[in-house]
Design a protein around this motif. Structure first.
Motif, PDB file in Angstrom:
ATOM      1  N   THR A  41       0.684  -1.190   0.013  1.00 46.84           N
ATOM      2  CA  THR A  41       0.131  -0.111  -0.006  1.00 46.84           C
ATOM      3  C   THR A  41       0.866   1.012  -0.048  1.00 46.84           C
ATOM      4  O   THR A  41       0.488   2.286  -0.719  1.00 46.84           O
ATOM      5  N   SER A  46       4.877   0.295  -4.199  1.00 48.41           N
ATOM      6  CA  SER A  46       3.609   0.838  -3.969  1.00 48.41           C
ATOM      7  C   SER A  46       3.176   1.586  -5.443  1.00 48.41           C
ATOM      8  O   SER A  46       2.831   2.713  -5.020  1.00 48.41           O
ATOM      9  N   TYR A  99      -5.467  -4.783  -3.530  1.00 48.95           N
ATOM     10  CA  TYR A  99      -5.149  -3.467  -3.555  1.00 48.95           C
ATOM     11  C   TYR A  99      -6.353  -2.528  -4.153  1.00 48.95           C
ATOM     12  O   TYR A  99      -6.537  -2.875  -5.697  1.00 48.95           O
ATOM     13  N   LYS A 100      -7.114  -1.634  -3.735  1.00 48.53           N
ATOM     14  CA  LYS A 100      -7.890  -0.995  -4.468  1.00 48.53           C
ATOM     15  C   LYS A 100      -7.452   0.671  -4.291  1.00 48.53           C
ATOM     16  O   LYS A 100      -6.967   1.093  -3.250  1.00 48.53           O
ATOM     17  N   THR A 101      -7.622   1.259  -5.377  1.00 46.72           N
ATOM     18  CA  THR A 101      -7.637   2.732  -5.461  1.00 46.72           C
ATOM     19  C   THR A 101      -8.233   3.426  -4.776  1.00 46.72           C
ATOM     20  O   THR A 101      -9.711   3.217  -5.213  1.00 46.72           O
ATOM     21  N   TYR A 118      -3.268   3.414  -2.210  1.00 49.41           N
ATOM     22  CA  TYR A 118      -3.921   2.090  -2.256  1.00 49.41           C
ATOM     23  C   TYR A 118      -4.549   1.886  -0.911  1.00 49.41           C
ATOM     24  O   TYR A 118      -3.695   2.040   0.110  1.00 49.41           O
TER      25      TYR A 118
END
Length: 193
Positions: A41, A46, A99-101, A118
């Motif tokens: 993240t 990252s 991992y999500k933005t 993230y």
């Protein structure tokens, strides 16, 4: 050469066991973000494609570590190219689709702006190394040493009791080697955001 191309080239050159093609097809499919995901993240890798870059870096670090005379002669660590490629390239497949933005406010040159970052959102919280083993196993049969290496690649930095990690490193030396390569890549080779 792109990181995806380099990964696929190493994978196809060395990983030949039953199910290898199917697992690579999964990694390349729209069901997986392996080739676009970050490695973390906010620490190493990252950024987009950080995960595939980290996996390749771990592969090169592991190859280098295992090529040392001391490691071969004194410690008896001698693994075939398929095992080395498999454990290094696939040790972090547990990070696929987690991992999500998101966006947050950050002051940039004195002005507030929305900047991406993230977030970690795991819909299958099965642990770290054990989740990678779990994801690979339906496709390919792992040896016991390969499974332990992937499972314990986080070494003493994970939440496992120290006696489990110590026992694993003593009885499955590939786990120690992979953990060493993972730490080398994380702290000295991988890029930062």
């Amino acid at each position: 050469m792109s990181k995806k191309t380099e990964f696929i080239e190493i994978y196809q050159t060395y990983i030949k066991r039953d199910g290898a093609k199917d697992f690579l097809d999964y990694l390349c499919s729209n069901k997986s973000d392996f080739f676009t995901a970050p490695a973390s993240t906010r620490f190493h890798g990252s950024y987009p494609e950080g995960l595939v870059e980290h996996s390749i870096n771990v592969y090169h670090c592991l190859k280098d570590y295992l090529s040392r005379n001391r490691v071969k002669d004194m410690y008896g660590m001698d693994y075939d190219d398929e095992t080395i490629a498999l454990v290094a390239l696939l040790h972090d497949v547990c990070k696929i689709n987690v991992y999500k933005t998101s966006y947050r406010n950050k002051k940039v040159n004195g002005e507030w702006q929305q900047v991406p970052y993230y977030e970690f959102e795991d819909e299958m919280p099965y642990g770290h190394g054990e989740k990678s083993v779990y994801m690979i196993s339906p496709f390919m049969k792992l040896t016991r040493e390969e499974a332990f290496a992937i499972r314990y690649h986080m070494g003493f930095s994970n939440e496992d009791p120290a006696r489990n990690v110590g026992y694993t490193f003593e009885h499955f030396p590939l786990a120690f080697a992979l953990s060493t390569a993972d730490m080398e890549a994380t702290y000295f080779v991988d890029g930062k955001e």
